[in-house]
Design a protein around this motif. Structure first.
Motif, mmCIF file in Angstrom:
data_model
loop_
_atom_site.group_PDB
_atom_site.id
_atom_site.type_symbol
_atom_site.label_atom_id
_atom_site.label_comp_id
_atom_site.label_asym_id
_atom_site.label_seq_id
_atom_site.Cartn_x
_atom_site.Cartn_y
_atom_site.Cartn_z
ATOM 1 N N ARG A 201 25.235 66.773 134.617
ATOM 2 C CA ARG A 201 25.215 65.463 135.005
ATOM 3 C C ARG A 201 24.806 64.306 134.273
ATOM 4 O O ARG A 201 24.130 64.580 133.281
ATOM 5 C CB ARG A 201 24.395 65.598 136.410
ATOM 6 C CG ARG A 201 24.483 66.277 137.752
ATOM 7 C CD ARG A 201 23.680 66.103 138.850
ATOM 8 N NE ARG A 201 23.561 64.651 139.132
ATOM 9 C CZ ARG A 201 22.728 64.328 140.036
ATOM 10 N NH1 ARG A 201 21.859 65.375 140.626
ATOM 11 N NH2 ARG A 201 22.398 63.007 140.103
ATOM 12 N N MET A 202 25.439 63.150 134.257
ATOM 13 C CA MET A 202 25.309 62.086 133.746
ATOM 14 C C MET A 202 24.309 61.265 134.545
ATOM 15 O O MET A 202 24.930 60.875 135.693
ATOM 16 C CB MET A 202 26.313 61.402 133.321
ATOM 17 C CG MET A 202 26.047 60.336 132.171
ATOM 18 S SD MET A 202 27.500 59.388 131.594
ATOM 19 C CE MET A 202 27.816 58.115 132.914
ATOM 20 N N VAL A 203 23.142 61.095 134.392
ATOM 21 C CA VAL A 203 21.972 60.315 135.037
ATOM 22 C C VAL A 203 21.736 59.042 134.380
ATOM 23 O O VAL A 203 21.826 58.984 132.932
ATOM 24 C CB VAL A 203 21.066 61.152 135.670
ATOM 25 C CG1 VAL A 203 21.580 62.302 136.214
ATOM 26 C CG2 VAL A 203 20.157 61.526 134.489
ATOM 27 N N ARG A 204 21.294 58.038 135.135
ATOM 28 C CA ARG A 204 20.665 56.950 134.587
ATOM 29 C C ARG A 204 19.245 57.326 133.862
ATOM 30 O O ARG A 204 18.540 57.965 134.635
ATOM 31 C CB ARG A 204 20.316 55.766 135.659
ATOM 32 C CG ARG A 204 21.608 55.092 136.115
ATOM 33 C CD ARG A 204 21.345 54.005 137.247
ATOM 34 N NE ARG A 204 22.670 53.223 137.420
ATOM 35 C CZ ARG A 204 22.625 52.031 137.110
ATOM 36 N NH1 ARG A 204 21.821 51.319 136.849
ATOM 37 N NH2 ARG A 204 24.155 51.346 137.470
ATOM 38 N N ALA A 205 19.032 56.962 132.741
ATOM 39 C CA ALA A 205 17.706 57.252 132.399
ATOM 40 C C ALA A 205 16.764 56.654 132.679
ATOM 41 O O ALA A 205 16.615 55.580 133.361
ATOM 42 C CB ALA A 205 17.900 56.928 130.713
ATOM 43 N N ALA A 206 15.417 56.948 132.666
ATOM 44 C CA ALA A 206 14.188 56.335 132.910
ATOM 45 C C ALA A 206 14.349 54.940 132.214
ATOM 46 O O ALA A 206 14.669 54.778 130.953
ATOM 47 C CB ALA A 206 13.056 57.218 132.527
ATOM 48 N N PRO A 207 13.570 53.778 133.034
ATOM 49 C CA PRO A 207 13.656 52.548 132.336
ATOM 50 C C PRO A 207 12.614 52.724 130.983
ATOM 51 O O PRO A 207 11.867 53.505 130.873
ATOM 52 C CB PRO A 207 12.801 51.711 133.540
ATOM 53 C CG PRO A 207 13.066 52.311 134.573
ATOM 54 C CD PRO A 207 13.225 53.945 134.209
ATOM 55 N N GLY A 208 13.235 51.860 129.870
ATOM 56 C CA GLY A 208 12.285 52.116 128.699
ATOM 57 C C GLY A 208 12.782 53.185 127.585
ATOM 58 O O GLY A 208 12.265 53.158 126.545
ATOM 59 N N THR A 209 13.586 53.641 127.960
ATOM 60 C CA THR A 209 14.156 54.811 127.109
ATOM 61 C C THR A 209 15.275 53.957 126.393
ATOM 62 O O THR A 209 16.075 53.198 126.865
ATOM 63 C CB THR A 209 14.820 56.323 127.974
ATOM 64 O OG1 THR A 209 15.243 55.719 129.175
ATOM 65 C CG2 THR A 209 13.519 57.257 128.077
ATOM 66 N N SER A 210 15.544 54.889 125.138
ATOM 67 C CA SER A 210 16.379 54.154 124.450
ATOM 68 C C SER A 210 17.926 54.346 124.858
ATOM 69 O O SER A 210 18.587 53.088 124.339
ATOM 70 C CB SER A 210 16.415 54.578 122.936
ATOM 71 O OG SER A 210 16.916 56.209 123.162
ATOM 72 N N THR A 211 18.471 55.168 125.542
ATOM 73 C CA THR A 211 19.741 54.922 126.271
ATOM 74 C C THR A 211 19.640 54.631 127.935
ATOM 75 O O THR A 211 18.571 54.978 128.268
ATOM 76 C CB THR A 211 20.258 56.321 126.003
ATOM 77 O OG1 THR A 211 19.825 57.338 126.756
ATOM 78 C CG2 THR A 211 20.567 56.787 124.511
ATOM 79 N N CYS A 212 20.631 54.173 128.414
ATOM 80 C CA CYS A 212 20.678 53.866 129.820
ATOM 81 C C CYS A 212 21.081 55.153 130.535
ATOM 82 O O CYS A 212 20.922 55.054 131.792
ATOM 83 C CB CYS A 212 21.760 52.858 130.054
ATOM 84 S SG CYS A 212 21.281 51.282 129.057
#
Length: 291
Positions: A201-212
């Motif tokens: 799965r491609m998921v939204r990364a946690a806020p503040g991580t380098s990728t989205c």
């Protein structure tokens, strides 16, 4: 319009895909191609938005993930480019109309020509034949598969990017606007591969991580010999189950392979994952397929 039989729908349930030749007319295909040329002619691409599109996982994370442009394209008409068509300053090395990989993801909502095709009576009738009760359109794309540089799309399941609970609620409509052949990068499928769930799965990364976005899980190594090619002529429609494994090869020919594709979700008793990159917005809730 090609009349869809119960036998064909049964075949779709078994294979995870269905080829319907000549579903759209030559005139309908040409109207989409002409419209996209108009859209490209008016395209303004700010240099910082010149995202190159890639399906290789690392590049995908780096280029798309770090790019707000991609993540906020769900309710807009935006432009994505092939690799190697821009210099380091973000200027085009080849004519811009030959450099585009795809345009997405809300043509169905914002452009009158693509909106009419998406909600055409024959598409709605097909939805009803398939038993869709509350189908909504979640995204659309125009894919160019440029001659010589149209990149490969590695084996994947659409539900990797468009996840629902339960699974089995997402359906792709893939329309050939030019003949799709083995030479110019037609689709390849593993028949019956839509029955064992999703491995990645491609998921939204946690806020503040380098990728989205980030990938969870991994794509297994698929056996090349299991794939069958589905060449299709201009105007043909391929129905794609959200979990069927499919790919397309590099376009090594000197002809393009233009496609308009959109995804529909059965909204009845379905929840759209909050972790999907694509989210409905107040400006654009997912519109009903039925009008």
């Amino acid at each position: 319009m090609a009349f869809v039989t119960q036998h064909q729908i049964q075949k779709f349930r078994e294979d995870g895909f269905l080829v319907l030749e000549h579903f759209f007319t030559t005139e309908e295909c040409d109207s989409m191609r002409n419209q996209i040329q108009r859209i490209i002619a008016e395209m303004e691409v700010p240099p910082h938005c010149r995202t190159e599109f890639s399906t290789k996982e690392e590049e995908q994370l780096q280029a798309q993930g770090s790019s707000d442009y991609f993540l906020t394209s769900g309710d807009k008409i935006r432009f994505f480019f092939e690799k190697g068509v821009l210099d380091e300053r973000g200027n085009f090395l080849i004519p811009k109309e030959k450099s585009i990989s795809k345009i997405g993801h809300a043509l169905h909502a914002h452009d009158p020509v693509f909106k009419q095709i998406t909600h055409s009576s024959k598409v709605q009738e097909l939805g009803r034949k398939l038993g869709l009760e509350r189908p909504v359109v979640v995204q659309s794309m125009y894919i160019f598969k440029q001659p010589g540089i149209g990149g490969e799309v590695t084996p994947h399941q659409d539900a990797t990017f468009l996840h629902t609970e339960p699974l089995g609620r997402v359906l792709g409509f893939w329309i050939a606007l030019e003949d799709a052949t083995q030479e110019n990068g037609c689709l390849w499928f593993i028949p019956g591969s839509h029955t064992s769930g999703v491995t990645r799965r491609m998921v939204r990364a946690a806020p503040g991580t380098s990728t989205c976005v980030e990938f969870v899980g991994s794509e297994p190594a698929y056996d090349d010999s299991q794939f069958i090619p589905l060449p299709i002529s201009k105007g043909g429609l391929i129905l794609i189950h959200g979990e069927v494994v499919h790919k397309s090869d590099l376009n090594s020919s000197d002809s393009s392979r233009h496609v308009f594709t959109f995804h529909v979700m059965e909204a009845k008793d379905t929840s759209w994952s909050k972790e999907n990159w694509l989210q409905p917005t107040p400006e654009l809730p997912f519109p009903s397929l039925y009008t």
